[in-house]
Design a protein around this motif. Structure first.
Motif, PDB file in Angstrom:
ATOM      1  N   VAL A 173      -4.187  -1.211   5.037  1.00 31.66           N
ATOM      2  CA  VAL A 173      -5.103  -0.083   5.185  1.00 31.66           C
ATOM      3  C   VAL A 173      -5.021   0.703   3.885  1.00 31.66           C
ATOM      4  CG1 VAL A 173      -5.604   2.011   6.486  1.00 31.66           C
ATOM      5  CG2 VAL A 173      -4.744  -0.023   7.674  1.00 31.66           C
ATOM      6  N   TYR A 174      -6.154   0.950   3.231  1.00 28.35           N
ATOM      7  CA  TYR A 174      -6.082   1.530   1.891  1.00 28.35           C
ATOM      8  C   TYR A 174      -7.127   2.627   1.663  1.00 28.35           C
ATOM      9  CZ  TYR A 174     -10.173  -1.268   0.422  1.00 28.35           C
ATOM     10  OH  TYR A 174     -11.428  -1.799   0.292  1.00 28.35           O
ATOM     11  N   ASN A 175      -6.797   3.504   0.730  1.00 32.67           N
ATOM     12  CA  ASN A 175      -7.688   4.574   0.313  1.00 32.67           C
ATOM     13  C   ASN A 175      -8.580   4.035  -0.819  1.00 32.67           C
ATOM     14  OD1 ASN A 175      -8.582   6.890  -1.392  1.00 32.67           O
ATOM     15  ND2 ASN A 175      -7.415   8.103   0.097  1.00 32.67           N
ATOM     16  N   LYS A 176      -9.872   3.961  -0.565  1.00 33.83           N
ATOM     17  CA  LYS A 176     -10.786   3.352  -1.529  1.00 33.83           C
ATOM     18  C   LYS A 176     -10.872   4.149  -2.829  1.00 33.83           C
ATOM     19  CE  LYS A 176     -13.738   0.996   1.863  1.00 33.83           C
ATOM     20  NZ  LYS A 176     -15.123   0.840   2.387  1.00 33.83           N
ATOM     21  N   GLY A 183      -8.612   1.838 -11.145  1.00 31.06           N
ATOM     22  CA  GLY A 183      -9.344   0.760 -11.803  1.00 31.06           C
ATOM     23  C   GLY A 183      -9.283  -0.569 -11.077  1.00 31.06           C
ATOM     24  N   ILE A 184      -8.989  -0.531  -9.782  1.00 31.04           N
ATOM     25  CA  ILE A 184      -8.946  -1.764  -8.982  1.00 31.04           C
ATOM     26  C   ILE A 184     -10.344  -2.008  -8.431  1.00 31.04           C
ATOM     27  CG2 ILE A 184      -7.901  -2.926  -6.999  1.00 31.04           C
ATOM     28  CD1 ILE A 184      -5.541  -0.930  -7.321  1.00 31.04           C
ATOM     29  N   THR A 185     -10.980  -3.063  -8.891  1.00 30.47           N
ATOM     30  CA  THR A 185     -12.375  -3.323  -8.527  1.00 30.47           C
ATOM     31  C   THR A 185     -12.542  -4.450  -7.510  1.00 30.47           C
ATOM     32  OG1 THR A 185     -12.590  -4.806 -10.428  1.00 30.47           O
ATOM     33  CG2 THR A 185     -13.196  -2.492 -10.752  1.00 30.47           C
ATOM     34  N   THR A 220      -4.182 -12.765  -3.610  1.00 30.36           N
ATOM     35  CA  THR A 220      -2.903 -13.459  -3.773  1.00 30.36           C
ATOM     36  C   THR A 220      -1.811 -12.399  -3.933  1.00 30.36           C
ATOM     37  OG1 THR A 220      -2.952 -13.582  -6.196  1.00 30.36           O
ATOM     38  CG2 THR A 220      -4.057 -15.362  -4.977  1.00 30.36           C
ATOM     39  N   TRP A 221      -0.544 -12.814  -3.777  1.00 31.03           N
ATOM     40  CA  TRP A 221       0.564 -11.884  -3.940  1.00 31.03           C
ATOM     41  C   TRP A 221       0.627 -11.344  -5.368  1.00 31.03           C
ATOM     42  CZ3 TRP A 221       3.347  -8.781  -1.222  1.00 31.03           C
ATOM     43  CH2 TRP A 221       4.567  -8.277  -1.720  1.00 31.03           C
ATOM     44  N   ASP A 222       0.388 -12.200  -6.350  1.00 32.69           N
ATOM     45  CA  ASP A 222       0.413 -11.741  -7.737  1.00 32.69           C
ATOM     46  C   ASP A 222      -0.671 -10.701  -7.985  1.00 32.69           C
ATOM     47  OD1 ASP A 222       2.574 -13.315  -8.366  1.00 32.69           O
ATOM     48  OD2 ASP A 222       1.412 -14.910  -9.341  1.00 32.69           O
ATOM     49  N   GLU A 223      -1.839 -10.911  -7.412  1.00 34.46           N
ATOM     50  CA  GLU A 223      -2.921  -9.932  -7.551  1.00 34.46           C
ATOM     51  C   GLU A 223      -2.563  -8.626  -6.839  1.00 34.46           C
ATOM     52  OE1 GLU A 223      -6.460 -11.741  -6.075  1.00 34.46           O
ATOM     53  OE2 GLU A 223      -6.637 -13.163  -7.728  1.00 34.46           O
ATOM     54  N   PHE A 224      -1.858  -8.741  -5.728  1.00 33.42           N
ATOM     55  CA  PHE A 224      -1.442  -7.556  -4.997  1.00 33.42           C
ATOM     56  C   PHE A 224      -0.433  -6.754  -5.827  1.00 33.42           C
ATOM     57  CE2 PHE A 224       1.261  -5.372  -1.828  1.00 33.42           C
ATOM     58  CZ  PHE A 224       0.296  -4.636  -1.162  1.00 33.42           C
ATOM     59  N   LEU A 225       0.520  -7.447  -6.435  1.00 32.58           N
ATOM     60  CA  LEU A 225       1.494  -6.775  -7.299  1.00 32.58           C
ATOM     61  C   LEU A 225       0.805  -6.114  -8.492  1.00 32.58           C
ATOM     62  CD1 LEU A 225       4.439  -9.347  -7.365  1.00 32.58           C
ATOM     63  CD2 LEU A 225       4.303  -7.231  -6.041  1.00 32.58           C
ATOM     64  N   ALA A 226      -0.189  -6.773  -9.047  1.00 31.21           N
ATOM     65  CA  ALA A 226      -0.922  -6.208 -10.184  1.00 31.21           C
ATOM     66  C   ALA A 226      -1.656  -4.934  -9.774  1.00 31.21           C
ATOM     67  CB  ALA A 226      -1.913  -7.239 -10.737  1.00 31.21           C
ATOM     68  N   LEU A 255      -1.799   1.183  -9.644  1.00 37.92           N
ATOM     69  CA  LEU A 255      -1.677   2.417  -8.868  1.00 37.92           C
ATOM     70  C   LEU A 255      -0.488   3.240  -9.350  1.00 37.92           C
ATOM     71  CD1 LEU A 255      -2.416   0.825  -5.395  1.00 37.92           C
ATOM     72  CD2 LEU A 255      -3.791   2.650  -6.424  1.00 37.92           C
ATOM     73  N   LYS A 256       0.633   2.568  -9.568  1.00 39.80           N
ATOM     74  CA  LYS A 256       1.838   3.252 -10.024  1.00 39.80           C
ATOM     75  C   LYS A 256       1.600   3.913 -11.372  1.00 39.80           C
ATOM     76  CE  LYS A 256       6.689   2.373 -11.259  1.00 39.80           C
ATOM     77  NZ  LYS A 256       7.731   1.330 -11.430  1.00 39.80           N
ATOM     78  N   GLN A 257       0.949   3.216 -12.290  1.00 35.47           N
ATOM     79  CA  GLN A 257       0.676   3.770 -13.615  1.00 35.47           C
ATOM     80  C   GLN A 257      -0.259   4.973 -13.551  1.00 35.47           C
ATOM     81  OE1 GLN A 257       2.235   2.943 -16.432  1.00 35.47           O
ATOM     82  NE2 GLN A 257       3.435   1.502 -15.194  1.00 35.47           N
ATOM     83  N   LYS A 258      -1.066   5.038 -12.494  1.00 31.67           N
ATOM     84  CA  LYS A 258      -1.989   6.162 -12.301  1.00 31.67           C
ATOM     85  C   LYS A 258      -1.303   7.330 -11.600  1.00 31.67           C
ATOM     86  CE  LYS A 258      -6.206   7.761 -12.720  1.00 31.67           C
ATOM     87  NZ  LYS A 258      -6.858   7.988 -14.019  1.00 31.67           N
TER      88      LYS A 258
END
Length: 440
Positions: free
Chosen positions: A168-171, A178-180, A185-191, A196-199
């Motif tokens: 469940v996520y906040n759009k 910048g997540i479009t 995949t798990w790697d995409e999820f980590l990315a 988000l963390k950098q923001k």
């Protein structure tokens, strides 16, 4: 119970076609004369299930609920509408302020059960000791997961609603980072988490301290990773059920990795469930890994429905998306209630007329009702397969209880341990000893 993997669209079609979501089996008859005050029609209904006026039923009942946020609010409205049909039944609510499962077990041990409650984690063989059969409500052929809380052909619990687990996520938080595209995949999820963390946004609210929000990591995810809905019962075949390379170890390792990378709350030992809903709603936190039931709670905490999305957790890099389909809490009526008839009437009304499943964001417990939750359409569009859960074998439950194994507590220990393998070794030893002591 036979494992099923279906698309969400297929699930809705199943509901509309009134096909069973759980294992097929005879519900059996219900001889309630000992537990329901003489075996009369307990809901003011005819044998065909048509509702009566309800004026002949009276009494005071108490409902022990985990939804403390609804007391004095939605529950008041429910009682008002319930009393239009059953004017002589007084309903009071008792909120569970702590771990509901533990509190319910304490009440059971002290023979101090409320009239209506949710069934805690006990073997189905124990259901007749505490609860009245509900087969006389005329719902057996209408409800999903009918056999989940049944014993010897009698239904003792009816699901409040069904959930599928996911992110469940906040759009807006995603857009700000910048997540479009939704991670597949798990790697995409980590990315995505790193962006988000950098923001300055906390990627995932785990509510680690409260323990119960970790349930999906320990009950749903291991089954999905193994692609085997009955995987938890496979523990019966081994003395070492918890290994790094099976569903448990892999699932536990995923949340451990999120914590190590700084993608969970800054201090996971001081999290707050109610505050987290506000934080996800505001975009301070970006995601939950929970069931669809939390969506409406996030919206109610301060955002709009169109700002909340829902997608399957991509727990590996295969590109195949699976999610668990599970019942939530099950309503039950204490067999020693002084007003069993009134309590049963309330349970039936909650299932058929309250609209609780829509408020809670559940997939409806009745087969012929369709979910009104818009976010499920987004979830469905990913092509996710839904895996229907199965109940634990009673022997598994006995061994877990004997070994004092609490899976959410185990994953807490695993995540924080310097040597996570030692945690698995510790609980494998406890499992093997309990299994031997019980002669299993």
């Amino acid at each position: 119970m036979k494992k099923k993997s279906v698309t969400l669209l297929g699930f809705v079609m199943i509901l509309m076609l009134s096909m069973s979501l759980s294992a097929c089996g005879s519900s059996g008859g219900s001889d309630d004369s000992a537990s329901s005050g003489g075996g009369t029609d307990t809901t003011g209904t005819s044998s065909g299930g048509s509702t009566g006026s309800g004026t002949e039923l009276s009494g005071k009942i108490t409902f022990l609920t985990n939804r403390t946020d609804m007391i004095g609010k939605e529950y008041d409205d429910y009682v008002k509408r319930f009393n239009e049909k059953y004017p002589n039944i007084k309903v009071e609510f008792e909120g569970s302020q702590t771990d509901y499962n533990q509190q319910a077990k304490v009440r059971m041990a002290g023979d101090e059960l409320p009239d209506v409650m949710f069934i805690p984690t006990i073997p189905n063989s124990d259901l007749p000791k505490y609860f009245a059969p509900l087969d006389d409500l005329g719902l057996d052929d209408k409800i999903t997961f009918k056999d989940f809380r049944s014993y010897e052909g009698k239904v003792y619990g009816i699901t409040t609603g069904n959930s599928t687990s996911g992110i469940v996520y906040n759009k807006k938080a995603f857009a700000d980072a910048g997540i479009t595209e939704i991670p597949k995949t798990w790697d995409e999820f980590l990315a995505a988490c790193e962006k988000l963390k950098q923001k300055g946004i906390v990627p995932l609210a785990s509510n680690f301290k409260d323990k119960w929000p970790l349930n999906n990591w320990v009950y749903d995810l291991p089954r999905l990773i193994e692609n085997n809905a009955d995987f938890p019962n496979a523990k019966l075949n081994t003395d070492t059920p918890f290994t790094m390379d099976n569903g448990y170890g892999k699932a536990f390792s995923l949340i451990r990795e999120l914590n190590e990378k700084g993608y969970l709350e800054k201090d996971i030992n001081s999290t707050n469930w109610e505050q987290s809903k506000k934080d996800v709603a505001s975009g301070k936190f970006a995601m939950y890994f929970l069931g669809n039931w939390v969506i409406n709670q996030v919206v109610g905490a301060g955002t709009t429905s169109d700002n909340v999305g829902f997608f399957p957790l991509p727990y590996d890099n295969s590109g195949t998306l699976r999610a668990a389909l599970s019942p939530d809490f099950f309503y039950a009526v204490s067999k020693n209630s002084k007003n069993v008839d009134a309590a049963k009437a309330f349970v039936k009304w909650m299932i058929e007329d309250s609209g609780y499943e829509d408020f809670a964001g559940f997939i409806p417990p009745l087969k012929d009702k369709e979910s009104k939750l818009a976010q499920l359409k987004e979830f469905q569009a990913t092509g996710v397969e839904l895996q229907e859960g199965t109940p634990d074998d009673a022997t598994v439950t006995d061994i877990l209880n004997k070994a004092q194994i609490d899976l959410p507590a185990m994953v807490q220990e695993f995540v924080l341990a310097k040597d996570p393998q030692s945690v698995l070794d510790k609980w494998n030893k406890a499992w093997a000893k309990a299994k031997k002591d019980l002669g299993k």
